[in-house]
Design a protein around this motif. Structure first.
Motif, PDB file in Angstrom:
ATOM      1  N   SER A  47     -10.709 -13.516  -5.394  1.00 33.58           N
ATOM      2  CA  SER A  47      -9.723 -14.248  -6.194  1.00 33.58           C
ATOM      3  C   SER A  47      -8.504 -13.376  -6.475  1.00 33.58           C
ATOM      4  N   CYS A  48      -8.711 -12.103  -6.750  1.00 39.21           N
ATOM      5  CA  CYS A  48      -7.592 -11.187  -7.001  1.00 39.21           C
ATOM      6  C   CYS A  48      -6.862 -10.855  -5.696  1.00 39.21           C
ATOM      7  N   ALA A  49      -7.599 -10.712  -4.607  1.00 38.75           N
ATOM      8  CA  ALA A  49      -6.967 -10.457  -3.306  1.00 38.75           C
ATOM      9  C   ALA A  49      -6.077 -11.638  -2.920  1.00 38.75           C
ATOM     10  N   TYR A  50      -6.545 -12.856  -3.163  1.00 37.83           N
ATOM     11  CA  TYR A  50      -5.732 -14.041  -2.862  1.00 37.83           C
ATOM     12  C   TYR A  50      -4.503 -14.116  -3.770  1.00 37.83           C
ATOM     13  N   ALA A  51      -4.622 -13.686  -5.023  1.00 36.05           N
ATOM     14  CA  ALA A  51      -3.458 -13.653  -5.917  1.00 36.05           C
ATOM     15  C   ALA A  51      -2.397 -12.707  -5.360  1.00 36.05           C
ATOM     16  N   LEU A  52      -2.829 -11.556  -4.862  1.00 35.47           N
ATOM     17  CA  LEU A  52      -1.892 -10.624  -4.235  1.00 35.47           C
ATOM     18  C   LEU A  52      -1.262 -11.239  -2.991  1.00 35.47           C
ATOM     19  N   LEU A  53      -2.074 -11.922  -2.203  1.00 37.29           N
ATOM     20  CA  LEU A  53      -1.581 -12.558  -0.979  1.00 37.29           C
ATOM     21  C   LEU A  53      -0.557 -13.648  -1.296  1.00 37.29           C
ATOM     22  N   ARG A  54      -0.821 -14.460  -2.315  1.00 35.50           N
ATOM     23  CA  ARG A  54       0.136 -15.503  -2.722  1.00 35.50           C
ATOM     24  C   ARG A  54       1.463 -14.894  -3.131  1.00 35.50           C
ATOM     25  N   THR A  55       1.413 -13.790  -3.834  1.00 37.74           N
ATOM     26  CA  THR A  55       2.633 -13.107  -4.251  1.00 37.74           C
ATOM     27  C   THR A  55       3.379 -12.568  -3.041  1.00 37.74           C
ATOM     28  N   PRO A 112      10.843 -16.031  -1.541  1.00 42.54           N
ATOM     29  CA  PRO A 112      11.788 -16.501  -0.523  1.00 42.54           C
ATOM     30  C   PRO A 112      12.121 -15.412   0.501  1.00 42.54           C
ATOM     31  N   GLU A 113      12.310 -14.198   0.014  1.00 43.64           N
ATOM     32  CA  GLU A 113      12.522 -13.047   0.894  1.00 43.64           C
ATOM     33  C   GLU A 113      11.477 -12.001   0.527  1.00 43.64           C
ATOM     34  N   PRO A 114      10.314 -12.060   1.192  1.00 45.69           N
ATOM     35  CA  PRO A 114       9.222 -11.162   0.809  1.00 45.69           C
ATOM     36  C   PRO A 114       9.582  -9.691   0.995  1.00 45.69           C
ATOM     37  N   ALA A 115       9.081  -8.873   0.103  1.00 48.03           N
ATOM     38  CA  ALA A 115       9.283  -7.428   0.180  1.00 48.03           C
ATOM     39  C   ALA A 115       8.406  -6.849   1.285  1.00 48.03           C
ATOM     40  N   ALA A 116       8.844  -5.718   1.828  1.00 46.52           N
ATOM     41  CA  ALA A 116       7.983  -4.968   2.747  1.00 46.52           C
ATOM     42  C   ALA A 116       6.835  -4.426   1.908  1.00 46.52           C
ATOM     43  N   LEU A 117       5.634  -4.732   2.301  1.00 45.58           N
ATOM     44  CA  LEU A 117       4.453  -4.460   1.483  1.00 45.58           C
ATOM     45  C   LEU A 117       3.587  -3.386   2.122  1.00 45.58           C
ATOM     46  N   THR A 118       3.194  -2.389   1.321  1.00 49.64           N
ATOM     47  CA  THR A 118       2.324  -1.317   1.794  1.00 49.64           C
ATOM     48  C   THR A 118       1.168  -1.141   0.823  1.00 49.64           C
ATOM     49  N   VAL A 119      -0.043  -1.058   1.372  1.00 49.97           N
ATOM     50  CA  VAL A 119      -1.239  -0.749   0.593  1.00 49.97           C
ATOM     51  C   VAL A 119      -1.556   0.717   0.858  1.00 49.97           C
ATOM     52  N   GLN A 121     -10.464  -9.660   4.426  1.00 49.96           N
ATOM     53  CA  GLN A 121     -11.091 -10.985   4.379  1.00 49.96           C
ATOM     54  C   GLN A 121     -10.105 -12.037   3.876  1.00 49.96           C
ATOM     55  N   ALA A 122      -9.214 -11.638   2.987  1.00 50.01           N
ATOM     56  CA  ALA A 122      -8.219 -12.562   2.448  1.00 50.01           C
ATOM     57  C   ALA A 122      -7.028 -12.732   3.390  1.00 50.01           C
ATOM     58  N   GLY A 123      -6.961 -11.920   4.450  1.00 49.35           N
ATOM     59  CA  GLY A 123      -5.848 -12.015   5.387  1.00 49.35           C
ATOM     60  C   GLY A 123      -4.677 -11.126   5.026  1.00 49.35           C
ATOM     61  N   PHE A 124      -4.904 -10.193   4.141  1.00 46.83           N
ATOM     62  CA  PHE A 124      -3.836  -9.338   3.633  1.00 46.83           C
ATOM     63  C   PHE A 124      -3.256  -8.435   4.706  1.00 46.83           C
ATOM     64  N   ASP A 125      -4.064  -8.049   5.680  1.00 52.99           N
ATOM     65  CA  ASP A 125      -3.584  -7.151   6.729  1.00 52.99           C
ATOM     66  C   ASP A 125      -2.532  -7.816   7.622  1.00 52.99           C
ATOM     67  N   ALA A 126      -2.409  -9.133   7.559  1.00 51.30           N
ATOM     68  CA  ALA A 126      -1.385  -9.838   8.344  1.00 51.30           C
ATOM     69  C   ALA A 126       0.005  -9.740   7.708  1.00 51.30           C
ATOM     70  N   VAL A 127       0.070  -9.402   6.417  1.00 48.30           N
ATOM     71  CA  VAL A 127       1.357  -9.377   5.718  1.00 48.30           C
ATOM     72  C   VAL A 127       1.724  -7.999   5.174  1.00 48.30           C
ATOM     73  N   ALA A 128       0.823  -7.033   5.304  1.00 49.71           N
ATOM     74  CA  ALA A 128       1.057  -5.718   4.702  1.00 49.71           C
ATOM     75  C   ALA A 128       0.743  -4.600   5.682  1.00 49.71           C
ATOM     76  N   THR A 129       1.397  -3.475   5.489  1.00 49.25           N
ATOM     77  CA  THR A 129       1.033  -2.255   6.186  1.00 49.25           C
ATOM     78  C   THR A 129      -0.041  -1.582   5.359  1.00 49.25           C
ATOM     79  N   ILE A 130      -1.150  -1.253   5.997  1.00 45.75           N
ATOM     80  CA  ILE A 130      -2.255  -0.625   5.274  1.00 45.75           C
ATOM     81  C   ILE A 130      -2.369   0.823   5.697  1.00 45.75           C
ATOM     82  N   GLU A 131      -2.127   1.708   4.759  1.00 48.76           N
ATOM     83  CA  GLU A 131      -2.258   3.145   5.005  1.00 48.76           C
ATOM     84  C   GLU A 131      -3.654   3.569   4.625  1.00 48.76           C
ATOM     85  N   GLU A 132      -4.395   4.028   5.606  1.00 49.36           N
ATOM     86  CA  GLU A 132      -5.790   4.422   5.328  1.00 49.36           C
ATOM     87  C   GLU A 132      -5.897   5.909   5.162  1.00 49.36           C
TER      88      GLU A 132
END
Length: 112
Positions: free
Chosen positions: A68-76, A81-88, A101-112
């Protein structure tokens, strides 16, 4: 008679750690679950975050996040209108699994 209630981990926190007009850093800690969802959604509505071109999610102190929290982040991330460049940054393996699982990797750069 003993108290049989389950012990619930402490709720998570989300704070705006840094904002400079173009870049914002959100710092996460603890456990983000349904009990922390309202606070998370309120924090994500902060106007300073909406104005940022770059949004960094610092998750090194985050122990767990539920869907539920991951989806809240994804909705944000996808609702502006002009999404920010997003990095985890700094997320633990099981936190990353939930974000993916929420699909967050499709919209964000994930630094591991």
């Amino acid at each position: 008679m003993t108290d049989e209630r389950p012990i619930r981990p402490p709720s998570g926190t989300v704070r705006i750690a840094e904002v400079d007009g173009k870049r914002a850093v959100l710092a996460f800690a603890g456990v983000l679950d349904a009990h922390a969802l309202c606070e998370l959604e309120e924090r994500l509505l902060d106007q300073r975050l909406r104005q940022a071109c770059v949004l960094v999610l610092e998750m090194s102190a985050l122990e767990r996040i539920d869907l539920s929290c991951a989806y809240a982040l994804l909705r944000t991330a996808t609702g502006a209108p002009e999404p920010a460049a997003l990095t985890v940054r700094g997320a633990r393996r099981h936190v990353l699994r939930t974000l993916r699982q929420a699909g967050f990797d499709a919209v964000a750069t994930i630094e591991e």
